[in-house]
Design a protein around this motif. Structure first.
Motif, short mmCIF file in Angstrom:
data_model
loop_
_atom_site.label_atom_id
_atom_site.label_comp_id
_atom_site.label_asym_id
_atom_site.label_seq_id
_atom_site.Cartn_x
_atom_site.Cartn_y
_atom_site.Cartn_z
N THR A 28 34.63 59.06 20.32
CA THR A 28 35.78 58.28 20.75
C THR A 28 35.39 57.34 21.87
O THR A 28 34.53 57.67 22.68
CB THR A 28 36.92 59.21 21.24
OG1 THR A 28 36.40 60.00 22.30
CG2 THR A 28 37.45 60.06 20.12
N PRO A 29 36.03 56.16 21.95
CA PRO A 29 35.68 55.23 23.00
C PRO A 29 36.11 55.75 24.37
O PRO A 29 37.10 56.45 24.49
CB PRO A 29 36.42 53.95 22.64
CG PRO A 29 37.42 54.33 21.60
CD PRO A 29 37.01 55.64 21.03
N ALA A 30 35.32 55.38 25.39
CA ALA A 30 35.66 55.75 26.76
C ALA A 30 36.76 54.84 27.28
O ALA A 30 36.97 53.75 26.77
CB ALA A 30 34.41 55.63 27.63
N LEU A 180 23.24 48.28 19.16
CA LEU A 180 24.11 48.50 20.30
C LEU A 180 23.65 49.74 21.06
O LEU A 180 23.45 50.79 20.46
CB LEU A 180 25.55 48.70 19.83
CG LEU A 180 26.59 49.05 20.87
CD1 LEU A 180 26.80 47.89 21.84
CD2 LEU A 180 27.91 49.42 20.20
N TYR A 181 23.47 49.60 22.39
CA TYR A 181 23.07 50.76 23.20
C TYR A 181 24.31 51.45 23.73
O TYR A 181 25.19 50.85 24.33
CB TYR A 181 22.16 50.36 24.36
CG TYR A 181 21.39 51.54 24.87
CD1 TYR A 181 20.20 51.92 24.27
CD2 TYR A 181 21.86 52.30 25.93
CE1 TYR A 181 19.49 53.02 24.70
CE2 TYR A 181 21.16 53.41 26.38
CZ TYR A 181 19.98 53.76 25.76
OH TYR A 181 19.28 54.87 26.19
N THR A 182 24.38 52.76 23.49
CA THR A 182 25.53 53.57 23.87
C THR A 182 25.11 54.65 24.84
O THR A 182 24.09 55.31 24.64
CB THR A 182 26.12 54.22 22.60
OG1 THR A 182 26.52 53.20 21.71
CG2 THR A 182 27.30 55.10 22.92
N ALA A 186 29.97 55.30 24.98
CA ALA A 186 30.54 53.98 25.25
C ALA A 186 29.44 52.92 25.35
O ALA A 186 28.40 53.19 25.93
CB ALA A 186 31.33 54.02 26.55
N PRO A 187 29.63 51.77 24.79
CA PRO A 187 30.74 51.42 23.90
C PRO A 187 30.59 52.16 22.57
O PRO A 187 29.49 52.44 22.12
CB PRO A 187 30.61 49.91 23.72
CG PRO A 187 29.20 49.58 24.05
CD PRO A 187 28.72 50.63 25.01
N ALA A 188 31.73 52.45 21.97
CA ALA A 188 31.74 53.24 20.73
C ALA A 188 31.43 52.41 19.50
O ALA A 188 31.03 52.94 18.48
CB ALA A 188 33.10 53.92 20.58
N ALA A 189 31.62 51.08 19.59
CA ALA A 189 31.38 50.19 18.45
C ALA A 189 31.20 48.76 18.97
O ALA A 189 31.60 48.46 20.09
CB ALA A 189 32.55 50.24 17.48
N PRO A 190 30.59 47.91 18.16
CA PRO A 190 30.44 46.50 18.56
C PRO A 190 31.80 45.84 18.78
O PRO A 190 32.80 46.23 18.16
CB PRO A 190 29.72 45.87 17.37
CG PRO A 190 29.03 46.99 16.69
CD PRO A 190 29.93 48.18 16.88
N THR A 191 31.81 44.83 19.62
CA THR A 191 33.06 44.12 19.91
C THR A 191 33.08 42.73 19.31
O THR A 191 34.14 42.13 19.19
CB THR A 191 33.28 43.99 21.42
OG1 THR A 191 32.16 43.30 21.99
CG2 THR A 191 33.44 45.34 22.07
#
Length: 192
Positions: A28-30, A180-182, A186-191
Motif C-alpha cells: 500500500t502507498p505511504a 522505480l526505486y521503492t 513508497a512510492p508504490a507505483a509510477p506517477t
C-alpha cells in the motif's frame, strides 16, 4: 551438492524473487508527506521537471523509458521520459541500453534482478528506512524494503508491475517502461 539439490535451491531462489516482486506490487502507498517551498536554486530543476512531465504525455511511436529513483531522490539515476524507436516487440534490456540506462544485477543474479541503475544506490550510500539505515551490497537479493521495481504501461491504460525480468520481458511500440526505486513501500507505483 547434487544437481537435483542445486536445481531445487535455484528454483527456490527464483520463486523467492518472484514472491518479493509480487509482494512489492501489492504494497500500500505511504501517506504523502507535506512539502516545503523550494529554494530559488531549484527553480531550474522545477522547470525541467515540468518539461519532462509534458514530455511524458506526448505520444511515442516507440517505447517510452523512465527511470525514477523514487524515495532515494538521487537524480543521477533519473532518466526520461526518453522515446526509444521500436517497430515491434523488443527486449526490455535492449530498450534500456538504447536509452543509455545502465543496470547492474547482483552477484547471485547478474541478469535476473536489478540492483543498481546508473550506479544508484551507490555501494557507500546509506539508505534510510523504517528499521534504520542500510547499504546495498548487491550480493544476493536486494532488501525487501529497498529495491528497484520494473513497471510496464500500455499506450492507454494503467501501470502494471512487470511479471518478468529485463532479460526476458518484451515491450512493444506505444508501451512505457519504468524502473522505480521503492523504500518501505513508497512510492508504490509510477506517477507519470
Amino acid at each position: 551438492m547434487t544437481l537435483t539439490k542445486f536445481r531445487t535451491a535455484a528454483a527456490s531462489s527464483l520463486a523467492a524473487a518472484g514472491l518479493l516482486f509480487t509482494l512489492a506490487a501489492c504494497s500500500t502507498p505511504a501517506a504523502t508527506q507535506p512539502t516545503t517551498s523550494a529554494p530559488a536554486a531549484t527553480a531550474t530543476a522545477t522547470a525541467s521537471a515540468a518539461s519532462e512531465s509534458s514530455a511524458a504525455s506526448e505520444p511515442c511511436a516507440g517505447v517510452k523509458v523512465i527511470v525514477d529513483s523514487g524515495a532515494l531522490k538521487q537524480s543521477a539515476a533519473n532518466v526520461g521520459p526518453v522515446c526509444v524507436p521500436a517497430d515491434g516487440p523488443v527486449l526490455a534490456s535492449k530498450v534500456l541500453d538504447e536509452a543509455k540506462v545502465k543496470t547492474e544485477g547482483t552477484d547471485a543474479y547478474p541478469k535476473e534482478l536489478v540492483c543498481r541503475v546508473n550506479g544508484v544506490p551507490a555501494a557507500d550510500a546509506d539508505i534510510t528506512h523504517k528499521g534504520g539505515t542500510y547499504r546495498e551490497e548487491c550480493k544476493k537479493m536486494p532488501a525487501a524494503f529497498a529495491y528497484w521495481s520494473l513497471w510496464v504501461k500500455p499506450a492507454s491504460g494503467a501501470w502494471a508491475y512487470a511479471q518478468e525480468g529485463l532479460a526476458t520481458l518484451k515491450v512493444s511500440p506505444g508501451q512505457s517502461l519504468e524502473l522505480l526505486y521503492t523504500v518501505d513501500g513508497a512510492p508504490a507505483a509510477p506517477t507519470a
